[in-house]
Each structure stands twice: as C-alpha cells, then as structure tokens.
Enzyme design. Structure first.
Site, PDB file in Angstrom:
ATOM      1  N   LYS A 135      73.823 -29.729  92.597  1.00 13.56           N
ATOM      2  CA  LYS A 135      73.062 -29.811  93.845  1.00 13.56           C
ATOM      3  C   LYS A 135      73.523 -28.697  94.761  1.00 13.56           C
ATOM      4  CE  LYS A 135      70.002 -32.632  95.732  1.00 13.56           C
ATOM      5  NZ  LYS A 135      69.076 -33.497  94.988  1.00 13.56           N
TER       6      LYS A 135
HETATM    7  N1  GLU Z   1      65.603 -32.497  94.240  1.00 10.66           N
HETATM    8  C1  GLU Z   1      65.014 -33.334  93.235  1.00 10.66           C
HETATM    9  C2  GLU Z   1      65.925 -34.507  92.917  1.00 10.66           C
HETATM   10  O1  GLU Z   1      66.771 -34.888  93.717  1.00 10.66           O
HETATM   11  C3  GLU Z   1      64.568 -32.551  92.003  1.00 10.66           C
HETATM   12  C4  GLU Z   1      65.628 -31.803  91.289  1.00 10.66           C
HETATM   13  C5  GLU Z   1      65.120 -30.891  90.182  1.00 10.66           C
HETATM   14  O2  GLU Z   1      63.931 -30.854  89.949  1.00 10.66           O
HETATM   15  O3  GLU Z   1      65.950 -30.211  89.584  1.00 10.66           O
HETATM   16  O4  GLU Z   1      65.782 -35.146  91.920  1.00 10.66           O
END
Ligand code: GLU
Length: 449
Positions: A135
């Site tokens: 993240k």
């Molecule tokens: N931000 C989204 C999540 O928390 C998508 C992450 C992604 O597609 O890599 O799942």
C-alpha cells in the site's frame, strides 16, 4: 435471527492479548489498542491460531518486509515549493508481486498504510489472485490541489519510489483520493524514466489506468460489482432478497456510488447516504443516478434536492436490511455499533469497523460481511488488467464480469466454509481462509537458507 447464531463462535471466548503477547513481545511492539496496525495484526493473529499457522510464519506476517518513506518537493501554483511526505509499504510477496493502492489523504500515516498493506496481502490470498500485499500514500489533501498540482505531486511521488517498485515486483493502483487519471500520470512518469525499448511493457506498473491507456473495462465499477456478487452469495441465506431490500451507504465515492447504482438496478431501495458533507434520507428511495451527477458537481451528498437532511445518529439508527460503509477506516466504533439499525453490515471500505464496534455488532446479532471479502473486487479486476497487459489482449465486459463473479463467489464460499470449520465469526473466517493459502506456500518453500 440469522445464520450467525447457528455457528458457535469460539473467537469471542479467547483472550487476544494472551494469544498475541508472544509475537508482540518478540517483535518489541508495545501494544496500543487504538493503533489500527496493532488492531489489524491482532485480528490476523487470532485467525493464525485457528489455522495453526507456524510461529515463524506469524512473526513474518506481523511486520511488513519493507517500509519506504520519502519526502519530495513540489512546485505549487503560487510559485512556492511545498515538501510532501509519501509512503510505500511492501508487506508480503509470498504469493506474487506486492499489490495495492496509493492513497492521497491528509491523514495518511505510516501505521495506517502498514495496516492497509496487511489487508491487501490477506485480500489477494482470499480471492486467490497471485499477488502479495502493499500500500502507498501521500499525505496531502487532493480536494485542495489544482489539477496541475495533483499531477506534479503524482509525478514526483512516482519518481521518488520508482527504484522500489516494478511491473513484476510492486504494482500500485487507485485508492482513496486517487483515480484513473492519477494512474495515467503515474504510468507515464514511470515509463519516461525507463529505457525507451522497455516502455511498452512497463504500462503494467500500475493498474486502474484509463481504458484508453491499457486499463481494463470493468475496473472502475469492480469493487462495487464484487460487493454485489458477494451479497448475491450471502444475503439469501440471511433471509434477504436483494430486489426487495432497503439499504444505506456511508460514502458516495467510487465504491459507494457504484454499489448504490448496481443495487438500485437490481431493485433494492437506497434510503440514506452519509458522507463528509452530511447525511441525507428519503424513505421512498434516493435516485442513485441523479445523486451521482449531484456529487460529481458539488463534491458531496449534502443539500441533494431529492432528500431531507438527517443527523448522523438518525442515519445509523435507520431500520434497513443492509448498511454498506464505503468510506474511510474506523467509522463504526462501539457508539455507532450500539445504534445501527441494519440487519447486515457489508464492509465496502477497508477496516471501517473498530474491534470494539465489531464486538458490539456481534453481541447485537448484526451480521458483518468482512472487508477483505467484500471489497476484493477492485484488486481482482486489477489482476485481470495486469494479465491483459502482459498478454497484449483485451477482454470484453462480459468476460471481466463473469471472471470477477467466479472469484468473488468462490471467496465467499471459502469464508463460509472456514467459519464452520474453525467455529468463528465471519471476520476471523475471512482471515483464516486467506492464511491457509499463505501458510501452505510457506510450508512448501521453507525459509532460506
Ligand atoms: N485500493 C484498492 C483496495 O484497497 C485496490 C487495490 C488494487 O487494485 O491493487 O483493494
């Protein structure tokens, strides 16, 4: 009242502090109950006990592999330079490249990004896409940045972490405060920094790109669609018919907006929405399409003509079939949980419920459909985008929808099975189903040397 009462919940009888103290002590983590990272790890470790995850694997998962923190200056429209702080946390890559969104928000902090990275590891494992968890985030308020400033923040952040990510190593995506346009700038910056002859293959550096730039059809609605797929699998057993149900939403951004529109298409009635601009209510149903146009124009649901304004307290107390929190973390504390009138809470956002909120909801017999299941549709279609880019092919909307549905339904069934197998609540079961796969891989590969 519902299926949750049919399964004995052994989770509640355990003392989490006792279970985790060994791992926390060994890692010299001083436990702070209000810290989201500690809360997340505790929940994962409860599940680890259920599935019998080996101690060394628990220790590995209790800390991210890499925590990257950067500071970078950006030229603002007023001619001054402002210094921004950014993070990329790479939690685990046992199952594949690190994967997870980039958040632009004023409250971004290292511990929150770490928690969200852990959730990505578990989410990818639960839906069985071959990715690990990561993240990122930049501490900024995108609502206060001009379009040019937003672009420069994105490009400088990308260049600051470009040596630490890669299309087969760590693949960012949109999250709170970022979107397909931000991904387009991110991909372009990364590609400009690579040797010319490798550029075509590096579009995979991010997912959630605009379709014109190699994004997948269906990625924009994917988290909402995945949530609806999970509800289709779960709600009938809880005695709720989607075409006749009433529901409320916290947040009307990408996840809330799509969930609202998709459920309305299926005949469900959206009666109230709460966001940063207030709470609105209409017992006869809010028009999700008109509300979308209104939010695009004004930035929030407050003042929408087809509804009355209500207090937050009244919003939570509404007697509906389903509440979908689709905004930020930790919105449902014990206070909100004690007045929630919904029969089921389906977590569209990451970690919207605090452990105390969780306990109150469980005691009150409210069914919780956990976040790592409910919002895994986004990363699942991100995986589809990455595969399409890797193979230079494009899939039809029908193909994306059908494949997404398969992943979501199987994941939901995995959670239900784990719940019966380990006699625990839904949240713990979702982590159990995720950890089973990670544990198997660590058992097979062992620890080098
Ligand atoms: N931000 C989204 C999540 O928390 C998508 C992450 C992604 O597609 O890599 O799942």
């Amino acid at each position: 009242m519902n299926d949750s009462t049919a399964v004995a919940d052994k989770t509640a009888t355990q003392n989490p502090q006792h279970l985790h103290s060994r791992v926390f002590e060994e890692l010299e983590i001083v436990r702070d109950p209000s810290n989201l990272y500690h809360q997340t790890i505790e929940q994962v470790l409860i599940a680890a006990q259920h599935v019998g995850l080996k101690h060394h694997q628990q220790i590995i998962l209790a800390q991210p592999k890499n925590e990257i923190m950067v500071h970078f200056p950006v030229l603002m429209d007023n001619g001054h330079h402002q210094l921004f702080k950014g993070y990329r946390v790479q939690h685990n890559n046992a199952l594949g490249p690190y994967k997870g969104g980039i958040r632009f928000h004023p409250h971004v902090s290292l511990d929150d990004v770490k928690s969200l990275a852990v959730l990505m590891t578990c989410k990818c494992s639960l839906v069985r896409v071959p990715f690990g968890g990561g993240k990122g985030g930049v501490k900024c308020n995108p609502r206060e940045l001009s379009r040019d400033e937003l672009m420069r923040v994105t490009r400088r952040f990308c260049s600051a972490i470009s040596n630490q990510i890669g299309p087969d190593y760590d693949i960012p995506a949109p999250d709170v405060g970022t979107n397909a346009q931000v991904m387009a700038w991110f991909a372009d910056t990364y590609q400009q920094m690579m040797p010319e002859h490798t550029r075509q293959d590096t579009a995979r550096i991010v997912t959630g790109k605009p379709v014109e730039m190699g994004g997948s059809v269906g990625r924009d609605k994917a988290t909402g669609q995945g949530l609806v797929d999970v509800l289709d699998e779960m709600l009938p057993e809880l005695g709720i018919d989607i075409s006749k149900m009433t529901f409320t939403l916290i947040g009307f951004g990408n996840v809330g907006g799509w969930t609202g529109r998709l459920l309305a298409e299926r005949g469900a009635k959206l009666t109230a929405v709460l966001d940063h601009t207030g709470a609105i209510h209409n017992a006869n149903g809010l028009n999700a399409i008109k509300l979308t146009a209104y939010v695009e124009k004004t930035g929030g649901v407050g003042g929408f003509a087809g509804a009355e304004t209500i207090t937050q307290e009244d919003f939570y107390g509404l007697d509906v079939d389903l509440l979908v929190p689709a905004a930020l973390e930790q919105m449902i504390t014990a206070t909100e949980a004690s007045i929630i009138g919904a029969k089921v809470v389906a977590e569209g956002a990451n970690a919207p419920t605090t452990p105390e909120g969780d306990e109150v909801l469980l005691q009150r017999g409210v069914e919780i459909l956990p976040a790592i299941l409910c919002n895994a549709g986004g990363v699942t279609v991100s995986y589809f985008e990455w595969v399409q880019n890797k193979c230079s092919v494009t899939w039809s909307p029908e193909e994306v929808d059908q494949k997404l549905n398969q992943h979501m339904v199987l994941a939901a069934r995995r959670v239900k099975l784990a719940r019966h197998k380990y006699e625990c609540n839904m949240r713990t079961a979702s982590y159990c189903a995720a950890l089973e796969a990670i544990g198997r891989v660590y058992d097979l590969r062992g620890v080098f040397p």
